[in-house]
Design an enzyme around this catalytic site. Sequence first.
Site, PDB file in Angstrom:
ATOM      1  N   ARG A  32      -0.585  -2.639  -6.697  1.00  0.00           N
ATOM      2  CA  ARG A  32      -0.809  -3.702  -5.700  1.00  0.00           C
ATOM      3  C   ARG A  32      -1.771  -4.752  -6.249  1.00  0.00           C
ATOM      4  O   ARG A  32      -1.539  -5.955  -6.111  1.00  0.00           O
ATOM      5  CB  ARG A  32      -1.348  -3.072  -4.417  1.00  0.00           C
ATOM      6  CG  ARG A  32      -1.703  -4.053  -3.296  1.00  0.00           C
ATOM      7  CD  ARG A  32      -2.044  -3.251  -2.045  1.00  0.00           C
ATOM      8  NE  ARG A  32      -2.887  -3.977  -1.111  1.00  0.00           N
ATOM      9  CZ  ARG A  32      -2.429  -4.737  -0.127  1.00  0.00           C
ATOM     10  NH1 ARG A  32      -1.132  -4.903   0.038  1.00  0.00           N
ATOM     11  NH2 ARG A  32      -3.267  -5.339   0.706  1.00  0.00           N
ATOM     12  N   LYS A  65      -1.977  -1.851   7.964  1.00  0.00           N
ATOM     13  CA  LYS A  65      -3.414  -1.803   8.226  1.00  0.00           C
ATOM     14  C   LYS A  65      -3.796  -2.877   9.242  1.00  0.00           C
ATOM     15  O   LYS A  65      -3.413  -4.032   9.094  1.00  0.00           O
ATOM     16  CB  LYS A  65      -4.179  -2.022   6.917  1.00  0.00           C
ATOM     17  CG  LYS A  65      -5.660  -1.710   7.014  1.00  0.00           C
ATOM     18  CD  LYS A  65      -6.300  -1.781   5.643  1.00  0.00           C
ATOM     19  CE  LYS A  65      -7.777  -1.444   5.694  1.00  0.00           C
ATOM     20  NZ  LYS A  65      -8.409  -1.492   4.372  1.00  0.00           N
ATOM     21  N   HIS A 103      -4.114  -9.467   4.170  1.00  0.00           N
ATOM     22  CA  HIS A 103      -5.575  -9.509   4.279  1.00  0.00           C
ATOM     23  C   HIS A 103      -5.999 -10.350   5.480  1.00  0.00           C
ATOM     24  O   HIS A 103      -5.458 -11.431   5.702  1.00  0.00           O
ATOM     25  CB  HIS A 103      -6.195 -10.122   3.016  1.00  0.00           C
ATOM     26  CG  HIS A 103      -6.129  -9.223   1.828  1.00  0.00           C
ATOM     27  ND1 HIS A 103      -6.291  -9.686   0.537  1.00  0.00           N
ATOM     28  CD2 HIS A 103      -5.926  -7.882   1.711  1.00  0.00           C
ATOM     29  CE1 HIS A 103      -6.181  -8.675  -0.305  1.00  0.00           C
ATOM     30  NE2 HIS A 103      -5.965  -7.572   0.388  1.00  0.00           N
ATOM     31  N   HIS A 116      -2.670   2.030  -6.103  1.00  0.00           N
ATOM     32  CA  HIS A 116      -3.253   0.758  -5.673  1.00  0.00           C
ATOM     33  C   HIS A 116      -3.391  -0.230  -6.835  1.00  0.00           C
ATOM     34  O   HIS A 116      -3.479  -1.430  -6.620  1.00  0.00           O
ATOM     35  CB  HIS A 116      -4.606   0.994  -5.007  1.00  0.00           C
ATOM     36  CG  HIS A 116      -4.845   0.121  -3.820  1.00  0.00           C
ATOM     37  ND1 HIS A 116      -4.107   0.206  -2.665  1.00  0.00           N
ATOM     38  CD2 HIS A 116      -5.739  -0.886  -3.619  1.00  0.00           C
ATOM     39  CE1 HIS A 116      -4.535  -0.700  -1.799  1.00  0.00           C
ATOM     40  NE2 HIS A 116      -5.517  -1.374  -2.353  1.00  0.00           N
ATOM     41  N   TYR A 125      -9.370 -11.552  -6.584  1.00  0.00           N
ATOM     42  CA  TYR A 125      -8.394 -11.571  -7.682  1.00  0.00           C
ATOM     43  C   TYR A 125      -8.605 -12.769  -8.617  1.00  0.00           C
ATOM     44  O   TYR A 125      -8.135 -12.753  -9.750  1.00  0.00           O
ATOM     45  CB  TYR A 125      -6.970 -11.574  -7.126  1.00  0.00           C
ATOM     46  CG  TYR A 125      -6.653 -10.290  -6.394  1.00  0.00           C
ATOM     47  CD1 TYR A 125      -6.550  -9.080  -7.079  1.00  0.00           C
ATOM     48  CD2 TYR A 125      -6.510 -10.271  -5.014  1.00  0.00           C
ATOM     49  CE1 TYR A 125      -6.300  -7.897  -6.409  1.00  0.00           C
ATOM     50  CE2 TYR A 125      -6.250  -9.088  -4.327  1.00  0.00           C
ATOM     51  CZ  TYR A 125      -6.153  -7.909  -5.037  1.00  0.00           C
ATOM     52  OH  TYR A 125      -5.913  -6.733  -4.373  1.00  0.00           O
ATOM     53  N   ARG A 151       0.868  -1.174   0.000  1.00  0.00           N
ATOM     54  CA  ARG A 151       0.000   0.000   0.000  1.00  0.00           C
ATOM     55  C   ARG A 151       0.909   1.229   0.000  1.00  0.00           C
ATOM     56  O   ARG A 151       2.075   1.158   0.394  1.00  0.00           O
ATOM     57  CB  ARG A 151      -0.885   0.022   1.243  1.00  0.00           C
ATOM     58  CG  ARG A 151      -1.822  -1.191   1.372  1.00  0.00           C
ATOM     59  CD  ARG A 151      -2.614  -1.101   2.673  1.00  0.00           C
ATOM     60  NE  ARG A 151      -3.560  -2.213   2.805  1.00  0.00           N
ATOM     61  CZ  ARG A 151      -3.318  -3.343   3.460  1.00  0.00           C
ATOM     62  NH1 ARG A 151      -2.124  -3.530   4.041  1.00  0.00           N
ATOM     63  NH2 ARG A 151      -4.225  -4.306   3.534  1.00  0.00           N
TER      64      ARG A 151
END
Length: 347
Positions: A297, A229, A320, A294, A329, A204
């Site tokens: 990424r 995050k 995640h 992004h 994805y 990120r």
Amino acid sequence: MKWSAKAIKHKGENRIAVYFEKNADLIERIKKIDGARWSQTHTAWHIPDTEENRVRFKITPLSHTIPSEEAQVQIEKFKQWMRSKRYSENTISTYSDALKSFLIFYREKAISEITNEDVIVFNNEYILKNKLSASYQNQIVNAIKLFFVTILKTKIDVDKIHRPKRAKVLPNVLSKEEVKAILEAHSNLKHKTMLSIIYSCGLRRSELLNLKPTDIDSKRGIVIIRQSKGKKDRITPLSSKILILLRAYYEEYRPSTWLFEGQRKNNKYSDRSLEEVLKKSIKLAGINKPVTLHWLRHSYATHLLESGTDLRYIQKLLGHNSSKTTEIYTHVSTKNIQQIKSPFDDL
């Protein structure tokens, strides 16, 4: 073309977010407004919060956007509670601003008298009427739930507040050829290195800018991403090609506190400057797409999947919490789709 706008707080600054479906003409028009920038966090273009821009985008004047004295006190208590729980400042700002919008709507009503029915009315008369996104509505719900859990004597039944059904939007992905063109467009070594690390490690923007020289472990061949995050640490593989690039960069710039520093020593490279670096790369590469940081990424994750990397490893590499986030994805990977033969070929 339908659009909507609302006042937001972005990185401590009052801004106006403008939402619309992807449209090249509108993008070019909004770019011409002084101070216009793209936000990946809000998934919207945003401009300075001025009276002129409020009139232009039909937003309530600043004088009408002040919550009641009771609400101001409660919002401040809410902020203090979140800080005591060590929420990130970005989350605190997002939640308190979302709650503020809700409490301004019910400015003439005592907070203890607000009910679940009021939440439904707010969703219909404010969110839907102003054509605000499901993602913003979800932020409001998160804020309301968290706030009312900490307030006594309320008529709100938190468990009965429903969330909006989210639209299933596919991530934007570049081809490997497009990524290569973007990364090789810059002659500036620092700029090339920053964009290359974002793609090669699936970072990120904030994760890249928070890297320190000591987070590059060349002996173990890893990059350590600290307190990203969700306040989690994680590691990603360090490409041998990136290591060569990093050594050349380090030799030239000799960073001290941060791996990527601004013009002043020991000062972190700014978000906006990094966005400008990407913008210039896209232009030099001749790519006519509204690429954001992004996208690199997203492209990293998709290219890993297409090369046969297990989805569970990709989940860990991206940081995640849920495998469902990573599974999106699979919907943009072309690996299996390209093997399907169209019936048109047999005509």
